[in-house]
Write an enzyme that holds these catalytic residues in place. Structure first.
Site, PDB file in Angstrom:
ATOM      1  N   SER A 256       0.842  -1.193   0.000  1.00 18.89           N
ATOM      2  CA  SER A 256       0.000   0.000   0.000  1.00 18.89           C
ATOM      3  C   SER A 256       0.884   1.253   0.000  1.00 18.89           C
ATOM      4  O   SER A 256       1.759   1.381  -0.854  1.00 18.89           O
ATOM      5  CB  SER A 256      -0.958  -0.039   1.196  1.00 18.89           C
ATOM      6  OG  SER A 256      -1.905   1.005   1.141  1.00 18.89           O
TER       7      SER A 256
ATOM      8  N   ASP B  99      -8.868  -4.361  -6.628  1.00 21.14           N
ATOM      9  CA  ASP B  99      -8.380  -3.180  -5.904  1.00 21.14           C
ATOM     10  C   ASP B  99      -8.736  -1.923  -6.696  1.00 21.14           C
ATOM     11  O   ASP B  99      -8.287  -1.745  -7.825  1.00 21.14           O
ATOM     12  CB  ASP B  99      -6.861  -3.293  -5.726  1.00 21.14           C
ATOM     13  CG  ASP B  99      -6.272  -2.233  -4.806  1.00 21.14           C
ATOM     14  OD1 ASP B  99      -6.924  -1.193  -4.580  1.00 21.14           O
ATOM     15  OD2 ASP B  99      -5.148  -2.450  -4.314  1.00 21.14           O
TER      16      ASP B  99
ATOM     17  N   HIS C 235      -8.318  -3.845  -2.089  1.00 21.58           N
ATOM     18  CA  HIS C 235      -7.000  -3.367  -1.679  1.00 21.58           C
ATOM     19  C   HIS C 235      -6.497  -4.088  -0.435  1.00 21.58           C
ATOM     20  O   HIS C 235      -5.299  -4.360  -0.307  1.00 21.58           O
ATOM     21  CB  HIS C 235      -7.053  -1.863  -1.428  1.00 21.58           C
ATOM     22  CG  HIS C 235      -5.727  -1.276  -1.054  1.00 21.58           C
ATOM     23  ND1 HIS C 235      -4.640  -1.291  -1.905  1.00 21.58           N
ATOM     24  CD2 HIS C 235      -5.296  -0.671   0.092  1.00 21.58           C
ATOM     25  CE1 HIS C 235      -3.601  -0.716  -1.313  1.00 21.58           C
ATOM     26  NE2 HIS C 235      -3.974  -0.339  -0.106  1.00 21.58           N
TER      27      HIS C 235
END
EC number: 2.3.1.-
Length: 370
Positions: free
Chosen positions: A149, A316, A349
């Site tokens: 991330s 995502d 995500h």
């Protein structure tokens, strides 16, 4: 204002002053970190993990803190990031409220929290702070830098700012720049916090706390962290039982609403709002194209690693898989043996935090081949 520091956290003092990319400097700052495994005599088996916005440095259980960590399924003896083989360092981001110096920390010049007097934070500042921790362990070159991330951005900044610092790189659900959609969502999250009257220009306390703004920011975040596919299967249109609702005519009615509310309430008092604002904005500002006259692929091609893996989930929407493909393509253009893997995971995500069945084999296969 409160910092949230897990037991067993270790600290490294940064050089003082510690200058920031966009101006300003910190004095007497520190970085929080934890380690697992044993460093080889030649320091050749070190892996650095840099994290997303909210995690602390406690990625997995260790002797100093046996509680399960936020990446317990990935890090540990015999796991994908195998601490029987690797010496692993996980660093909490500069600007956080989980041990590293951030807006909630005390400013030594005033004895009060920095609040908005904290310097403008960039991803590059966090990258430089992380490398200070690595150097303090006696490590001149990492076997691998792993980022997920926001940490995927930080890892790329580490590699850009410190040529030769790592032989390989794993980028998990990360990117080389923020996309307009992600910037838009994060701008709304920050606006929700700032429009809460209790934010008070950053001057809140535990008694007058911007809880409503943080709740809305977290709900917006959770919507982008998961996927419509997952929620269709998990919640559908199922309504709450009558004993789970109240008399508010516009109150919670569906299970998915209750899920968002629960996530928000668990988060709001365990992450500092000003730290959230600073870290969120740092992601929007990050762009490797700055290092190559506006060309992000050319920026990635300036990074020198031997091998790389870029991996993400096809559902995502915050860091879409096209961005991991871009990372692999750019690093390959720079001479790396770079591979992209797009996983068919329904969990969006956040899949890298929960879908270990899919993510672990890819990471293990890459690291085992080093």
């Amino acid at each position: 204002m409160t910092e949230f520091i897990p037991p067993g956290t270790r600290f490294h003092a940064l050089p003082s002053p510690f200058p920031f990319k966009r101006g300003g400097a910190l004095h007497g700052a520190r970085v929080a970190y934890e380690t697992w495994g044993t460093l080889a005599a030649d320091a050749s088996n070190a892996i650095l993990i840099v994290t997303g916005l909210s995690p602390d440095a406690h990625a997995a259980a260790n002797d100093a803190n046996p509680a399960a960590g936020w990446w317990e399924g990935m890090v540990g003896p015999g796991k994908a990031i195998d601490t029987d083989r690797w010496f692993v360092v996980c660093v909490n981001s500069l600007g956080s409220c989980r041990g590293s110096t951030g807006p909630a920390s005390l400013n030594p010049a005033t004895g009060q929290p920095y609040r908005l007097d904290f310097p403008e934070l960039s991803i590059e500042d966090g990258a430089r702070a992380a490398i200070e921790v690595v150097r303090a362990q006696g490590i001149e070159q990492l076997a691998c830098v792993v980022g997920n991330s926001m940490g995927g951005m930080t890892a790329l900044a580490v590699l850009m700012l410190h040529p030769g610092i790592a032989r390989s790189h794993v980028n998990i659900s990360g990117s080389a720049q923020a996309l307009p959609f992600s910037i838009a969502i994060r701008s709304l999250q920050r606006e929700a916090i700032r429009l809460d009257p209790r934010w008070n220009g950053g001057h809140y306390d535990d008694d007058a706390y911007p809880e409503s703004g943080m709740r809305m920011a977290r709900k917006l975040g959770v919507i982008t962290y998961r996927s419509a596919l997952e929620w269709d299967g998990r919640f559908g249109r199922v309504r709450l039982d009558s004993d789970q609702t109240d008399d508010d005519p516009f109150g919670l009615e569906f299970q998915v609403e209750s899920y968002l509310e629960g996530h928000a309430r668990r988060f709001v008092r365990f992450f500092d709002p000003n730290c959230y604002l600073y870290l969120s904005r740092s992601m929007d500002w990050f762009d490797l194209a700055e290092y190559a006259d506006g060309d992000v692929l050319a920026g990635l091609a300036k990074i020198r690693v031997e091998k790389a893996l870029a991996i993400g989930a096809n559902t995502d929407i915050l860091f879409p898989v096209q961005q991991q493909q871009q990372v692999a393509d750019g690093l390959r253009a720079g001479g790396a043996d770079a591979r992209f893997i797009g996983l068919e995971s329904p969990q969006g995500h956040d899949a890298f935090l929960v879908d270990f069945e899919r993510f672990c084999p890819a990471v293990r296969g890459f690291l085992d081949a080093l």
